[in-house]
Design a protein around this motif. Structure first.
Motif, PDB file in Angstrom:
ATOM      1  N   ARG A  42      92.665  53.719  11.716  1.00 37.77           N
ATOM      2  CA  ARG A  42      93.013  52.335  12.008  1.00 37.77           C
ATOM      3  C   ARG A  42      94.498  52.199  12.311  1.00 37.77           C
ATOM      4  N   ASP A  43      94.825  51.237  13.092  1.00 39.30           N
ATOM      5  CA  ASP A  43      96.248  51.078  13.404  1.00 39.30           C
ATOM      6  C   ASP A  43      96.887  50.059  12.454  1.00 39.30           C
ATOM      7  N   GLN A  81      98.158  46.972  12.799  1.00 40.35           N
ATOM      8  CA  GLN A  81      97.727  45.581  12.712  1.00 40.35           C
ATOM      9  C   GLN A  81      96.454  45.447  11.909  1.00 40.35           C
ATOM     10  N   GLN A  82      95.531  46.384  12.148  1.00 40.22           N
ATOM     11  CA  GLN A  82      94.257  46.280  11.464  1.00 40.22           C
ATOM     12  C   GLN A  82      94.449  46.304   9.956  1.00 40.22           C
ATOM     13  N   ARG A 132      96.882  45.164   8.367  1.00 38.61           N
ATOM     14  CA  ARG A 132      97.373  43.859   7.945  1.00 38.61           C
ATOM     15  C   ARG A 132      96.243  42.860   7.829  1.00 38.61           C
ATOM     16  N   LEU A 133      95.353  42.893   8.790  1.00 36.96           N
ATOM     17  CA  LEU A 133      94.232  41.961   8.729  1.00 36.96           C
ATOM     18  C   LEU A 133      93.352  42.298   7.531  1.00 36.96           C
ATOM     19  N   TRP A 147      94.758  40.989   4.389  1.00 40.17           N
ATOM     20  CA  TRP A 147      94.523  39.562   4.278  1.00 40.17           C
ATOM     21  C   TRP A 147      93.085  39.297   3.828  1.00 40.17           C
ATOM     22  N   LYS A 148      92.151  40.082   4.386  1.00 35.01           N
ATOM     23  CA  LYS A 148      90.757  39.931   3.974  1.00 35.01           C
ATOM     24  C   LYS A 148      90.613  40.215   2.487  1.00 35.01           C
ATOM     25  N   PHE A 170      90.742  35.824   2.354  1.00 35.01           N
ATOM     26  CA  PHE A 170      90.790  35.006   3.568  1.00 35.01           C
ATOM     27  C   PHE A 170      91.536  33.698   3.375  1.00 35.01           C
ATOM     28  N   PRO A 217      94.153  31.472   4.213  1.00 37.81           N
ATOM     29  CA  PRO A 217      95.108  31.469   5.314  1.00 37.81           C
ATOM     30  C   PRO A 217      96.554  31.376   4.845  1.00 37.81           C
ATOM     31  N   CYS A 267      98.247  34.792   4.159  1.00 33.98           N
ATOM     32  CA  CYS A 267      98.432  35.756   5.237  1.00 33.98           C
ATOM     33  C   CYS A 267      99.708  35.434   6.008  1.00 33.98           C
ATOM     34  N   PRO A 268     100.759  36.222   5.814  1.00 35.23           N
ATOM     35  CA  PRO A 268     102.033  35.954   6.486  1.00 35.23           C
ATOM     36  C   PRO A 268     101.876  35.859   8.002  1.00 35.23           C
ATOM     37  N   VAL A 269     101.102  36.795   8.547  1.00 35.16           N
ATOM     38  CA  VAL A 269     100.929  36.806   9.997  1.00 35.16           C
ATOM     39  C   VAL A 269     100.344  35.471  10.461  1.00 35.16           C
ATOM     40  N   ARG A 270      99.347  35.040   9.722  1.00 33.60           N
ATOM     41  CA  ARG A 270      98.692  33.798  10.111  1.00 33.60           C
ATOM     42  C   ARG A 270      99.618  32.596   9.988  1.00 33.60           C
ATOM     43  N   GLN A 271     100.394  32.573   8.932  1.00 34.38           N
ATOM     44  CA  GLN A 271     101.347  31.485   8.740  1.00 34.38           C
ATOM     45  C   GLN A 271     102.359  31.436   9.879  1.00 34.38           C
TER      46      GLN A 271
END
Lengths: 129, 129
Positions: free
Chosen positions: A2-3, A5-6, A8-9, A12-13, A17, A19, A22-26
């Motif tokens: 996995r890379d 970004q994955q 990071r997601l 977050w999962k 979940f 929101p 999740c820093p990226v989502r914010q």
DNA sequence: GTTGCTAGTCTCATTTAGAGACCTTATGTC
DNA sequence: GACATAAGGTCTCTAAATGAGACTAGCAAC
């Protein structure tokens, strides 16, 4: 394998979940806010006052300009200073954190310029098919 | 002396503020689309089918999942392939352009992770004052 | 005294997003 | 044979976000 970004997601999962967890989502919500980046780009030019920003971005409503500036101020990306002139004037300035966000966006800006034509082509093709 | 981003905004201004003429703005609209990046991140993991994406991102509605996937397909960031199984299944795959967009976002993802705490602090301070 | 500037706020209409019922075709279960 | 489940969506209704623009206060210039 996995890379980055994955991962990071996945993190977050793993946090259920939420929101707000999740820093990226914010941050994406910020970037997403339609006017945020345009205001930051304008402020990269130097401090500006409320109506000056409105004139620089003619298709923003006063309502959204106020709201977006408040959000940016709240998150420490922009500072707001009132000068006791008559009538009082208000100056907005990019904070160091705001400047670093703009730098972090550079890769995306470059990508946008490099790939916009490809996107337009893809749209044309899609419209045909 | 102006920096790079400012020049880009100025170019856009010179074109009469037509949002469709500003690559940065167009791409920001995508990034802005709330679900776009989360879907791309999920697809970075490998191709996925419609309901698999829905399960991976449990807080997206089918309606928005459909709409966002259509937009991504239209712009050539994702490819859609239907397999003649019974019932037919549909697989979504990240295109090379989609992958490069994700790479371009890396700087922003890093920034988000590095600065999320600062933002939260700024919010606390703002809530006090 | 009338207009214009400052930085907003307020209301109303439009747009966008979300929740969830519904669809078709087919398979496995009882 | 009836019933639930799966696929990948669409459709409608409601709720939230956004945009347009009228309105505010205090003071200066004409």
């Amino acid at each position: 394998m996995r890379d980055v970004q994955q991962n990071r997601l996945d993190e977050w999962k793993a946090q259920g979940f939420d929101p707000t967890a999740c820093p990226v989502r914010q941050v994406l919500d910020h970037v997403a806010a339609k006017w945020t980046m345009l205001i930051l780009l304008e402020l990269a030019n130097g401090p500006a006052r409320f109506n000056a920003l409105g004139r620089a971005l003619p298709d923003i409503s006063k309502r959204m300009l106020t709201q977006t500036l408040r959000d940016l101020e709240r998150d420490g990306l922009v500072t707001r200073e009132v000068f006791p002139t008559k009538p009082p004037s208000v100056e907005y300035t990019l904070s160091p954190m705001g400047q670093s966000l703009l730098s972090a966006m550079d890769g995306l800006f470059d990508w946008a310029n490099d790939n916009f034509d490809h996107i337009k082509q893809a749209r044309d093709v899609y419209a045909q098919g």
